[in-house]
Design a protein around this motif. Structure first.
Motif, PDB file in Angstrom:
ATOM      1  N   HIS A 185      29.080  31.586  40.005  1.00 43.20           N
ATOM      2  CA  HIS A 185      29.241  32.982  39.632  1.00 43.20           C
ATOM      3  C   HIS A 185      30.428  33.579  40.386  1.00 43.20           C
ATOM      4  N   LEU A 186      31.080  34.539  39.740  1.00 46.33           N
ATOM      5  CA  LEU A 186      32.127  35.297  40.410  1.00 46.33           C
ATOM      6  C   LEU A 186      31.808  36.772  40.239  1.00 46.33           C
ATOM      7  N   GLN A 187      31.362  37.393  41.310  1.00 45.29           N
ATOM      8  CA  GLN A 187      31.095  38.829  41.291  1.00 45.29           C
ATOM      9  C   GLN A 187      32.388  39.545  41.640  1.00 45.29           C
ATOM     10  N   MET A 188      32.839  40.393  40.721  1.00 48.41           N
ATOM     11  CA  MET A 188      34.115  41.087  40.895  1.00 48.41           C
ATOM     12  C   MET A 188      33.848  42.585  41.012  1.00 48.41           C
ATOM     13  N   ASN A 189      34.133  43.136  42.158  1.00 51.54           N
ATOM     14  CA  ASN A 189      33.947  44.567  42.418  1.00 51.54           C
ATOM     15  C   ASN A 189      35.293  45.235  42.651  1.00 51.54           C
ATOM     16  N   SER A 190      35.290  46.564  42.562  1.00 54.22           N
ATOM     17  CA  SER A 190      36.522  47.345  42.800  1.00 54.22           C
ATOM     18  C   SER A 190      37.693  46.784  42.011  1.00 54.22           C
ATOM     19  N   LEU A 191      37.448  46.544  40.745  1.00 51.58           N
ATOM     20  CA  LEU A 191      38.474  45.933  39.910  1.00 51.58           C
ATOM     21  C   LEU A 191      39.681  46.839  39.738  1.00 51.58           C
ATOM     22  N   LYS A 192      40.840  46.199  39.654  1.00 51.23           N
ATOM     23  CA  LYS A 192      42.103  46.895  39.515  1.00 51.23           C
ATOM     24  C   LYS A 192      42.787  46.457  38.218  1.00 51.23           C
ATOM     25  N   PRO A 193      43.674  47.271  37.682  1.00 50.52           N
ATOM     26  CA  PRO A 193      44.390  46.857  36.461  1.00 50.52           C
ATOM     27  C   PRO A 193      45.107  45.517  36.627  1.00 50.52           C
ATOM     28  N   GLU A 194      45.587  45.228  37.814  1.00 53.80           N
ATOM     29  CA  GLU A 194      46.281  43.960  38.035  1.00 53.80           C
ATOM     30  C   GLU A 194      45.345  42.750  38.041  1.00 53.80           C
ATOM     31  N   ASP A 195      44.042  42.982  37.976  1.00 57.59           N
ATOM     32  CA  ASP A 195      43.089  41.877  37.835  1.00 57.59           C
ATOM     33  C   ASP A 195      42.943  41.455  36.369  1.00 57.59           C
ATOM     34  N   THR A 196      43.543  42.209  35.468  1.00 59.54           N
ATOM     35  CA  THR A 196      43.481  41.861  34.051  1.00 59.54           C
ATOM     36  C   THR A 196      44.090  40.491  33.827  1.00 59.54           C
ATOM     37  N   SER A 197      43.316  39.613  33.198  1.00 58.80           N
ATOM     38  CA  SER A 197      43.758  38.238  33.048  1.00 58.80           C
ATOM     39  C   SER A 197      42.726  37.458  32.242  1.00 58.80           C
ATOM     40  N   VAL A 198      43.105  36.266  31.824  1.00 58.93           N
ATOM     41  CA  VAL A 198      42.122  35.306  31.329  1.00 58.93           C
ATOM     42  C   VAL A 198      41.646  34.490  32.528  1.00 58.93           C
ATOM     43  N   TYR A 199      40.350  34.448  32.721  1.00 54.96           N
ATOM     44  CA  TYR A 199      39.751  33.735  33.848  1.00 54.96           C
ATOM     45  C   TYR A 199      39.186  32.405  33.355  1.00 54.96           C
ATOM     46  N   TYR A 200      39.536  31.356  34.073  1.00 54.36           N
ATOM     47  CA  TYR A 200      39.124  30.001  33.702  1.00 54.36           C
ATOM     48  C   TYR A 200      38.247  29.410  34.789  1.00 54.36           C
ATOM     49  N   CYS A 201      37.143  28.851  34.375  1.00 50.36           N
ATOM     50  CA  CYS A 201      36.282  28.107  35.290  1.00 50.36           C
ATOM     51  C   CYS A 201      36.844  26.699  35.470  1.00 50.36           C
ATOM     52  N   SER A 203      44.629  38.398  47.294  1.00 45.43           N
ATOM     53  CA  SER A 203      44.559  39.601  46.462  1.00 45.43           C
ATOM     54  C   SER A 203      43.141  40.011  46.108  1.00 45.43           C
ATOM     55  N   VAL A 204      42.178  39.113  46.273  1.00 43.87           N
ATOM     56  CA  VAL A 204      40.796  39.433  45.893  1.00 43.87           C
ATOM     57  C   VAL A 204      39.834  39.444  47.071  1.00 43.87           C
ATOM     58  N   LYS A 205      40.308  39.092  48.255  1.00 45.23           N
ATOM     59  CA  LYS A 205      39.434  39.057  49.427  1.00 45.23           C
ATOM     60  C   LYS A 205      38.821  40.432  49.668  1.00 45.23           C
ATOM     61  N   GLY A 206      37.514  40.442  49.926  1.00 47.07           N
ATOM     62  CA  GLY A 206      36.805  41.684  50.168  1.00 47.07           C
ATOM     63  C   GLY A 206      36.326  42.366  48.909  1.00 47.07           C
ATOM     64  N   ARG A 207      36.778  41.915  47.740  1.00 48.16           N
ATOM     65  CA  ARG A 207      36.358  42.515  46.470  1.00 48.16           C
ATOM     66  C   ARG A 207      35.567  41.544  45.601  1.00 48.16           C
ATOM     67  N   PHE A 208      35.933  40.267  45.642  1.00 45.62           N
ATOM     68  CA  PHE A 208      35.284  39.246  44.817  1.00 45.62           C
ATOM     69  C   PHE A 208      34.423  38.355  45.702  1.00 45.62           C
ATOM     70  N   THR A 209      33.318  37.879  45.123  1.00 45.69           N
ATOM     71  CA  THR A 209      32.449  36.943  45.827  1.00 45.69           C
ATOM     72  C   THR A 209      32.074  35.811  44.896  1.00 45.69           C
ATOM     73  N   ILE A 210      32.272  34.588  45.360  1.00 42.32           N
ATOM     74  CA  ILE A 210      31.885  33.416  44.581  1.00 42.32           C
ATOM     75  C   ILE A 210      30.595  32.858  45.153  1.00 42.32           C
ATOM     76  N   SER A 211      29.709  32.403  44.251  1.00 39.62           N
ATOM     77  CA  SER A 211      28.432  31.860  44.700  1.00 39.62           C
ATOM     78  C   SER A 211      27.950  30.832  43.689  1.00 39.62           C
ATOM     79  N   THR A 212      26.976  30.036  44.095  1.00 43.09           N
ATOM     80  CA  THR A 212      26.404  29.042  43.201  1.00 43.09           C
ATOM     81  C   THR A 212      24.924  29.301  43.007  1.00 43.09           C
ATOM     82  N   ASP A 213      24.381  28.704  41.969  1.00 41.37           N
ATOM     83  CA  ASP A 213      22.970  28.818  41.619  1.00 41.37           C
ATOM     84  C   ASP A 213      22.276  27.564  42.107  1.00 41.37           C
ATOM     85  N   ASN A 214      21.204  27.710  42.848  1.00 40.68           N
ATOM     86  CA  ASN A 214      20.517  26.539  43.385  1.00 40.68           C
ATOM     87  C   ASN A 214      19.691  25.797  42.342  1.00 40.68           C
TER      88      ASN A 214
END
Length: 121
Positions: free
Chosen positions: A79-95, A62-73
């Motif tokens: 980090h989670l970069q979330m683009n083109s967000l949709k109402p169905e992405d509304t949620s509590v996000y847990y690391c 559901s998030v492929k092509g819109r979200f990108t996960i990356s780490t800090d060296n």
């Protein structure tokens, strides 16, 4: 005390972007993988994306092509970069992090406190 410190949630309009960050407050450990899950009201917690030691990534369909996960060296941060967000992405996000503590010869599964992302016009 080893813990995950999250930041970056908030309210955004559909089509907008947000960036979540999560830092592991400890050293002398090995990170096996870090990632993000989310849980909407009345639904089960689901994997959004994770990144493994070595750099391989995994995303929910559901998030492929819109979200990108990356780490800090520099710091143990994901980090989670979330683009083109949709109402169905509304949620509590847990690391989430799976780590190995060298001094204790022990594996731990850690969870952050959660950060709310609301996508609404």
């Amino acid at each position: 005390q080893v813990q995950l410190l999250e930041s970056g949630g908030g309210v955004v309009q559909p089509g907008g972007s947000l960036r979540l960050s999560c830092t592991l407050s400890a050293n002398d450990l090995r990170i096996n993988h870090m990632g993000w899950y989310r849980q909407a009201p009345g639904k089960e917690r689901e994997l959004v994306a994770d990144i493994r030691n070595g750099g391989s990534t995994n995303y929910a369909d559901s998030v492929k092509g819109r979200f990108t996960i990356s780490t800090d060296n520099v710091e143990p941060t994901v980090h989670l970069q979330m683009n083109s967000l949709k109402p169905e992405d509304t949620s509590v996000y847990y690391c989430n992090a799976n780590i190995y503590i060298l001094a204790l010869n022990k594996y731990l599964e850690l969870w952050g406190q959660g950060t709310l992302v609301t996508v609404s016009s």
